[in-house]
Write a protein that holds these residues in place. Structure first.
Motif, PDB file in Angstrom:
ATOM      1  N   LEU A  64      -1.338 -41.338  15.442  1.00 21.40           N
ATOM      2  CA  LEU A  64      -0.712 -40.335  14.425  1.00 21.40           C
ATOM      3  C   LEU A  64      -2.110 -39.441  14.043  1.00 21.40           C
ATOM      4  N   LEU A  65      -2.772 -38.638  13.969  1.00 23.04           N
ATOM      5  CA  LEU A  65      -3.750 -37.491  13.318  1.00 23.04           C
ATOM      6  C   LEU A  65      -2.935 -36.485  12.852  1.00 23.04           C
ATOM      7  N   THR A  66      -3.821 -36.625  11.912  1.00 19.46           N
ATOM      8  CA  THR A  66      -4.160 -35.533  10.594  1.00 19.46           C
ATOM      9  C   THR A  66      -5.049 -35.254   9.945  1.00 19.46           C
ATOM     10  N   ILE A  67      -5.366 -33.865  10.357  1.00 20.25           N
ATOM     11  CA  ILE A  67      -6.173 -33.099   9.909  1.00 20.25           C
ATOM     12  C   ILE A  67      -6.348 -32.439   8.549  1.00 20.25           C
ATOM     13  N   GLU A  68      -6.987 -32.955   7.460  1.00 24.38           N
ATOM     14  CA  GLU A  68      -6.862 -32.380   6.741  1.00 24.38           C
ATOM     15  C   GLU A  68      -7.858 -33.001   5.237  1.00 24.38           C
ATOM     16  N   GLU A  69      -8.845 -32.063   4.621  1.00 25.27           N
ATOM     17  CA  GLU A  69      -9.941 -32.756   3.570  1.00 25.27           C
ATOM     18  C   GLU A  69      -9.236 -33.701   2.887  1.00 25.27           C
ATOM     19  N   PRO A  70     -10.191 -34.668   3.116  1.00 26.03           N
ATOM     20  CA  PRO A  70      -9.801 -35.454   1.647  1.00 26.03           C
ATOM     21  C   PRO A  70      -9.667 -35.173   0.355  1.00 26.03           C
ATOM     22  N   ALA A  71      -9.061 -35.509  -0.631  1.00 27.67           N
ATOM     23  CA  ALA A  71      -8.639 -35.313  -2.219  1.00 27.67           C
ATOM     24  C   ALA A  71      -9.678 -35.210  -2.702  1.00 27.67           C
ATOM     25  N   THR A  72      -9.937 -34.475  -3.581  1.00 31.88           N
ATOM     26  CA  THR A  72     -10.811 -34.500  -4.895  1.00 31.88           C
ATOM     27  C   THR A  72     -10.339 -34.760  -5.505  1.00 31.88           C
ATOM     28  N   PHE A  73     -10.873 -35.426  -6.624  1.00 33.73           N
ATOM     29  CA  PHE A  73     -10.498 -35.489  -8.304  1.00 33.73           C
ATOM     30  C   PHE A  73     -10.951 -35.272  -9.298  1.00 33.73           C
ATOM     31  N   ALA A  74     -11.095 -34.756 -10.605  1.00 40.86           N
ATOM     32  CA  ALA A  74     -11.761 -33.512 -11.324  1.00 40.86           C
ATOM     33  C   ALA A  74     -12.215 -34.864 -12.137  1.00 40.86           C
TER      34      ALA A  74
END
Length: 74
Positions: A64-74
């Motif tokens: 199953l494909l999910t297109i989303e940008e990787p999470a970024t942490f500050a």
């Protein structure tokens, strides 16, 4: 090979390739979930080829494909 073992093998082989930034499980569907970034111009052919290879390596489990940008942490 179990679902969990398949996910581990796919993670080692594919994370970091063609926009794939995470691989998880969709236990309710007994499937592998692949998280990838939206393709940029010119990347779609490479991404398509990589995903076909990943789908073959995941058999007998669906992908199953999910297109989303990787999470970024500050």
């Amino acid at each position: 090979m179990s679902l969990v073992e398949t996910k581990r093998q796919l993670s080692r082989r594919y994370i970091g390739r063609s926009g794939i930034h995470a691989i998880g499980l969709a236990r309710a569907q007994n499937a592998i979930r692949v998280y990838l970034s939206a393709p940029t111009t010119g990347e779609t052919d490479e991404q398509r080829t990589t995903l076909r290879s990943l789908e073959r390596d995941a058999l007998p489990y669906p992908v199953l494909l999910t297109i989303e940008e990787p999470a970024t942490f500050a």
